[in-house]
Write a protein that holds these residues in place. Sequence first.
Motif: not given
Lengths: 358, 99
Positions: A93-103
């Motif tokens: 079961d695949l998911f996309l996980l993204s991090v928003d560092e605020g740049i």
Amino acid sequence: MEEGNKIPKSASSRLCCRCNERKPALKRPKTLEQICRKCFYEVFEEEIHQVIVGNQLFKAGERVAIGASGGKDSTVLAYVMSELNRRHNYGLDLFLLSVDEGITGYRDDSLETVKRNEVQYGLPLKIVSYKELYGWTMDEIVKVIGLKNNCTFCGVFRRQALDRGAAYLKVDKLVTGHNADDIAETVLLNILRGDVARLSRCTSITTGEDGPIPRCKPFKYTYEKEIVMYAYFKKLDYFSTECIYSPNAYRGFAREFIKDLERIRPRAIVDIIKSGENFRISTSTKMPEQGTCERCGYISSQKWCKACVLLEGLNRGLPKLGIGRSRGLENGNGNRKDMEQNGDVRSIESKQCGSLDF
Amino acid sequence: MHLTLEFGGGLELLCDSVKIHNVDVELKKGLEKLTMKDLLAWVRTNLIKERPEMFMKGDTVRPGVLVLVNDCDWELSGQLETTLQEKDVVVFISTLHGG
């Protein structure tokens, strides 16, 4: 046949060394083979499949989050993972996980790409942000700490952010797009910095099995050049700009060196990884022990995890907290000047860990 | 010689953010052929508006920049010695950015 020796061979007179039918489109750095587009797709995908199966990276039924930044590695990773999952029935079961560092001007644009990937590959997306998790964006952090050590803050915060996002998604594993070039750079970096603890861990294809979420790197043996070529030929949508804070990063030197090496001898990259895998740390070297952070419960080799130390520094207006060499009390040659500079650090950090904080 | 040049992977930022350039390159006097070496020098002078060290190192492209001539890796055609024909498409892609 003698005439053949006088006429210079052009690329068009050679055929793909695998199928012998089509014109070659690229020269693989790993093997120096001249290969056509179709065969390239096949070997590229097949090799990654073999890495996944050979290292038993996944089990059927697992929920897996793909660390997606919108860049070349993570986009190709998302594409190849969904393709292989389908083709070979991994049952994931695949998911996309993204991090928003605020740049600003970097991350906000690349996140648009991930949102497109969500639609293009049909994978649900979760975004976690530094602002939400820590109360600080990278832009705000850089304003306070200046242009040095940015990657230290960002990297430490990102690791935790990914773990927290993964926990939210209730996934069993995290995969990231770190490629062979990245890992070779890391090996060199750790040697240059004398970071024995990290050196012993950095070539593992799966890390953090004893922590909250294990994470693995299916692209460990995949060359960056091939990832870019794959994305180019397949016309995959990715975002490509250097982080605005990266020109000052130490990793840049290791990268420059690796790229120069690759030009002379492309196999150097996998060979460095192999050397890294074969390092054995002498038993008399003091290594950090793993415990938990007293403040947040995250895994840590010190009393407080790095993220907590850095955050504490930011919130108290002590941007140097957790940065710079900290010499422990065990080290008889304790440098007086260092101890004064690090001041408060002494009260928070306890054991000497053997790693240089850059 | 009319050529189409494409810049990707962030290199377009060095050429006023224009990704595709349709150019007419003059051949050096007395020479019939245009090699990649000549083209690179021409690009550095005429198209690269800032930070040329991001694109080239010495006579060739910076390590980490991929070059494709008509969608084929230039390593197959001799790198700098590659000869170009009328209407060829040359693509420069930088790999030096986050993944």
